[in-house]
Enzyme design. Structure first.
Site, PDB file in Angstrom:
ATOM      1  N   ASN A   1      44.930  37.111  40.277  1.00 27.62           N
ATOM      2  CA  ASN A   1      43.608  37.742  40.200  1.00 27.62           C
ATOM      3  C   ASN A   1      43.855  39.219  39.948  1.00 27.62           C
ATOM      4  OD1 ASN A   1      41.074  38.862  40.580  1.00 27.62           O
ATOM      5  ND2 ASN A   1      40.616  37.735  42.440  1.00 27.62           N
TER       6      ASN A   1
ATOM      7  N   GLU B   1      38.509  32.117  46.685  1.00 29.47           N
ATOM      8  CA  GLU B   1      38.489  31.940  45.239  1.00 29.47           C
ATOM      9  C   GLU B   1      39.825  31.421  44.718  1.00 29.47           C
ATOM     10  OE1 GLU B   1      35.680  35.644  43.900  1.00 29.47           O
ATOM     11  OE2 GLU B   1      37.393  36.055  45.202  1.00 29.47           O
TER      12      GLU B   1
ATOM     13  N   ARG C   1      41.859  34.260  37.406  1.00 33.02           N
ATOM     14  CA  ARG C   1      40.441  34.595  37.466  1.00 33.02           C
ATOM     15  C   ARG C   1      40.112  35.420  36.227  1.00 33.02           C
ATOM     16  NH1 ARG C   1      37.524  39.441  40.684  1.00 33.02           N
ATOM     17  NH2 ARG C   1      35.366  38.822  40.333  1.00 33.02           N
TER      18      ARG C   1
ATOM     19  N   ARG D   1      28.381  50.592  42.403  1.00 29.79           N
ATOM     20  CA  ARG D   1      27.416  50.244  41.359  1.00 29.79           C
ATOM     21  C   ARG D   1      26.009  50.242  41.939  1.00 29.79           C
ATOM     22  NH1 ARG D   1      30.395  44.819  39.656  1.00 29.79           N
ATOM     23  NH2 ARG D   1      31.888  45.389  41.271  1.00 29.79           N
TER      24      ARG D   1
ATOM     25  N   HIS E   1      30.659  36.100  40.177  1.00 29.19           N
ATOM     26  CA  HIS E   1      31.156  35.637  41.477  1.00 29.19           C
ATOM     27  C   HIS E   1      31.135  34.115  41.575  1.00 29.19           C
ATOM     28  CE1 HIS E   1      29.903  39.818  43.081  1.00 29.19           C
ATOM     29  NE2 HIS E   1      31.213  39.807  42.889  1.00 29.19           N
TER      30      HIS E   1
END
Length: 396
Positions: A9, A380, A94, A242, A182
């Protein structure tokens, strides 16, 4: 000899890695670790399956300012030297953006890489580094099967209306739609819901993936119905750096009246806003909680206010609400954030058990709550490992 799947990842300044045994189901990692500080002063850390720290090899100095193309070959050498009797048979990655064409993991080839390169402008913080890791592995072990697992794939089950942006139709046909992100996290949570909710797992569940990046996903029958993020990973919730959804008129104003360029706006929206921008202190929720600055508390409360508002919007899209799941770094570990969000949802019948919430227990709603509220750690990497093993095995 043990066969294993490597999971990578890759972020802009970090590289998470893990080795999983080649098993279908839910295997635990043989080891996992991270290289942090990429591009500045890389730092290596790794642990085995028992949680013991694994030291980097003395012959593996991490060069200052080294990028993924230099560090991944070193990592591969370290894995092979420290894991005798183990063979890496595939690598899974990922990849944040898969566009509208990929609803499942895909075996990587040059044509796919070229297609994914075109999506870099839609995920500039993540996609270039995801692809750099793939190319770095291929440069060292060109024959190794590699698999891309997309954060956007989970949301391809949404109906057309949930994906549309009200722009001229020709722009929609050109691919300007709501993709959602996500997805690997949501995929994992969806897979675990039955063990926590039983038959209610098939109902109307909203998962709150709250970390430095944050989004919500409304699920029905454990499939994505709607999500807070849209065309890019800028939309929806307020995040660490963000801003989340913003009146586009603000951007026009900043360009016309403040002389900001598109690159200026990109830096503002991706790096200077969110918790950091509002607080002026940090993008780290733990730091903000420990701060006495009133701006820090306001940033936390705004984060929770916006999350609660977006959650109720998704409940409408989902036709109601049966359960809420908190996950990711903030969602799993911050009792204050969960409490502030759920206080605003009291009119829906949401009520927390304060003691369970403080303990980060799995079930944190009170017995009187009409809505089940849970905390479930996400994983994940295990989603990537299972998909990579299945796909690479089918291709051999």
């Amino acid at each position: 000899m043990t066969d294993a799947t490597l999971v990578l990842n890759a972020g802009s300044s970090s590289l998470k890695f893990a080795l999983y045994p080649n098993e279908d189901g839910s295997p635990s990692p043989i080891l996992h670790g991270k290289i942090a500080g990429i591009g500045n002063a890389p730092q290596f850390s790794a642990r085995d399956a028992k949680g013991n720290t694994l030291p980097p090899d003395a012959s593996m100095p991490l060069k200052p300012c080294a990028g993924h193309d230099e560090l991944i070959p070193q990592l591969l050498d370290w894995l092979q030297s420290h894991q005798s009797g183990l063979t890496i048979t595939a690598a899974g990655h990922r990849v944040v953006h898969g566009g509208r064409n990929h609803a499942t993991p895909v075996r990587i080839n040059q044509a796919l890489l070229a297609e994914l390169d075109l999506l870099v402008p839609l995920a500039p913080l993540h996609q270039p580094h995801n692809l750099a890791a793939i190319r770095a592995v291929a440069a060292v072990i060109p024959e190794l099967p590699q698999v891309a697992c997309f954060d956007t794939s989970f949301h391809r089950t949404q109906e057309r209306l949930a994906q549309l942006i009200p722009l001229p139709r020709k722009m929609t046909e050109a691919g300007i739609i709501r993709y959602g992100f996500h997805g690997l996290s949501y995929d994992y949570i969806a897979s675990t819901l039955p063990m926590h909710l039983g038959e209610r797992a098939q109902g109307r569940v909203i998962v709150a993936h709250l970390g430095n990046g944050a989004s919500l996903c409304a699920m029905n029958k454990r499939r994505s119905v709607a999500t807070s993020m849209g065309f890019t990973a800028l939309g929806g919730l307020m995040m660490g750096r963000r801003c989340g959804s913003i009146d586009p008129g603000v951007l026009l104003y900043l360009m016309d009246n403040q002389g900001m360029t598109t690159r200026d706006l990109e830096h503002l929206l991706y790096h200077e806003s969110g918790l950091l921008g509002v607080s002026g202190v940090s993008n780290d929720m733990a730091v903000l909680q420990a701060s006495d600055a009133p701006e820090a508390r306001e940033a936390i409360e705004l984060f929770c206010y916006r999350t609660a508002g977006e959650l109720t919007s998704l409940a409408t899209a989902n036709g109601g609400l049966d359960a809420i799941v908190f996950t990711a770094g903030i969602g799993e570990n911050c009792a204050l954030v969960r409490s502030l969000i759920c206080e605003r949802l009291g009119w829906l019948g949401v009520e927390l058990d304060p003691d369970a919430n403080i303990r980060n227990a799995t079930h944190i709603s009170s017995t009187a709550s009409k809505i089940e509220v849970l905390v479930i750690p996400t994983d994940e990497e295990s989603v990537i490992a299972r998909a990579t093993y299945r796909l690479s095995s089918a291709c051999t």
